[in-house]
Design an enzyme around this catalytic site. Sequence first.
Site, PDB file in Angstrom:
ATOM      1  N   GLY A  21     -18.151   3.514 -29.762  1.00  0.00           N
ATOM      2  CA  GLY A  21     -16.993   4.042 -30.467  1.00  0.00           C
ATOM      3  C   GLY A  21     -17.309   4.218 -31.942  1.00  0.00           C
ATOM      4  N   GLY A  22     -16.931   3.221 -32.749  1.00  0.00           N
ATOM      5  CA  GLY A  22     -17.050   3.315 -34.204  1.00  0.00           C
ATOM      6  C   GLY A  22     -18.410   3.799 -34.691  1.00  0.00           C
TER       7      GLY A  22
ATOM      8  N   GLY B 242     -13.953  -2.420 -30.853  1.00  0.00           N
ATOM      9  CA  GLY B 242     -13.447  -2.188 -32.199  1.00  0.00           C
ATOM     10  C   GLY B 242     -13.254  -3.454 -33.005  1.00  0.00           C
TER      11      GLY B 242
ATOM     12  CD  GLU C 121      -9.161   2.255 -28.032  1.00  0.00           C
ATOM     13  OE1 GLU C 121      -9.274   3.483 -28.073  1.00  0.00           O
ATOM     14  OE2 GLU C 121      -9.970   1.479 -28.611  1.00  0.00           O
TER      15      GLU C 121
ATOM     16  CG  HIS D 219     -11.097   3.655 -23.667  1.00  0.00           C
ATOM     17  ND1 HIS D 219     -10.354   2.857 -24.514  1.00  0.00           N
ATOM     18  CD2 HIS D 219     -12.362   3.647 -24.155  1.00  0.00           C
ATOM     19  CE1 HIS D 219     -11.149   2.395 -25.473  1.00  0.00           C
ATOM     20  NE2 HIS D 219     -12.374   2.858 -25.275  1.00  0.00           N
TER      21      HIS D 219
ATOM     22  CD  GLU E  33     -15.827   0.817 -23.544  1.00  0.00           C
ATOM     23  OE1 GLU E  33     -16.557   1.172 -24.471  1.00  0.00           O
ATOM     24  OE2 GLU E  33     -14.670   1.237 -23.394  1.00  0.00           O
TER      25      GLU E  33
ATOM     26  CB  SER F 107     -18.554  -4.264 -31.373  1.00  0.00           C
ATOM     27  OG  SER F 107     -17.171  -4.247 -31.677  1.00  0.00           O
TER      28      SER F 107
ATOM     29  CG  ASN G 223     -14.265   6.904 -27.110  1.00  0.00           C
ATOM     30  OD1 ASN G 223     -13.631   7.908 -27.446  1.00  0.00           O
ATOM     31  ND2 ASN G 223     -13.684   5.810 -26.654  1.00  0.00           N
ATOM     32  CD1 TRP G 224     -17.708  10.440 -31.664  1.00  0.00           C
ATOM     33  CD2 TRP G 224     -17.314  12.631 -31.913  1.00  0.00           C
ATOM     34  NE1 TRP G 224     -18.918  11.061 -31.849  1.00  0.00           N
ATOM     35  CE2 TRP G 224     -18.709  12.409 -32.007  1.00  0.00           C
ATOM     36  CE3 TRP G 224     -16.837  13.938 -32.034  1.00  0.00           C
ATOM     37  CZ2 TRP G 224     -19.622  13.442 -32.217  1.00  0.00           C
ATOM     38  CZ3 TRP G 224     -17.740  14.959 -32.241  1.00  0.00           C
ATOM     39  CH2 TRP G 224     -19.116  14.723 -32.335  1.00  0.00           C
ATOM     40  CE  LYS G 225     -12.734   3.856 -29.404  1.00  0.00           C
ATOM     41  NZ  LYS G 225     -12.468   2.435 -29.477  1.00  0.00           N
TER      42      LYS G 225
HETATM   43  P1  PGA Z   1     -16.370   0.386 -30.354  1.00  0.00           P
HETATM   44  O1  PGA Z   1     -15.577   1.219 -29.218  1.00  0.00           O
HETATM   45  O2  PGA Z   1     -17.822   0.720 -30.213  1.00  0.00           O
HETATM   46  O3  PGA Z   1     -15.773   0.867 -31.653  1.00  0.00           O
HETATM   47  O4  PGA Z   1     -16.093  -1.045 -30.079  1.00  0.00           O
HETATM   48  C1  PGA Z   1     -16.099   1.344 -27.928  1.00  0.00           C
HETATM   49  C2  PGA Z   1     -15.125   2.091 -27.070  1.00  0.00           C
HETATM   50  O5  PGA Z   1     -13.919   1.910 -27.221  1.00  0.00           O
HETATM   51  O6  PGA Z   1     -15.529   2.874 -26.197  1.00  0.00           O
END
Ligand code: PGA
Length: 248
Positions: free
Chosen positions: A228-229, A172, A96, A94, A166, A207, A9-11
Amino acid sequence: MAKPLLAGNWKMHGTAQSAATLAGQIADCAAEAPDIILLPSFVCIPAVIAELAARTNISVGAQNLCQHAQGAYTGEVCAQMLADLGCSHVLVGHSERRALFAENNQLVAEKFAAAQSTGLTPILCVGETLTERQKGLRLQVVKEQITAVVDLVGLQNVCRAVIAYEPVWAIGTGETATPEQAQEVHAYIRAQLGEQGIPTPLLYGGSVKADNAAALFAQPDIDGGLVGGASLEAEQFLNIAQQMVEQK
Ligand code: PGA
């Protein structure tokens, strides 16, 4: 056991050019990898799809979609537009989106239905906040998030999707659920879905990094990861993919 799956997930990162470069780097080394889904921002999707043309085990998806099929919804992107670009998957719910853009369970269910009715595979994200976990509500929250979708589209259709657990407190933050904490919720989700034929891939997200991936993927009900990251850097993402191959 569902097929191992790793989603990145490149956000809201990158440009069309940098996204295509990253996709190319991942594809170049992904021969031994599990199935991979890359989730760039909307505007980077065409460049990533062009870069990946003719490469096999990598799919592309979006991070969000509109619940409506078409119409006067300024700024929105519908499922058909994503399918036209060549997307196969889309994230729905998600954390967010839930926290920052006020998406509730009902709206998430409508987005899930819109995706599936256009042939996209939704990746339904569920998970509790820290406060909910501290109050002992983690399983109840996840159950309600899934039930809202089941009530709209039926259990069989939910089982045809991908579900990502998640925990919000781990996204994050650098703080990961322990393998046991993640396994507990994954087993609970598996039980909620029951036996519906093809097993639903259950991804863990929050994470995931090269140094914790192996222990997470060793859990029996964790079929893959939503990263994500650590998906923004090809070497680290491929390292996670490699560990998945070794554990699964
Ligand atoms: P993260 O993000 O690996 O940076 O915690 C995961 C996500 O939001 O899908």
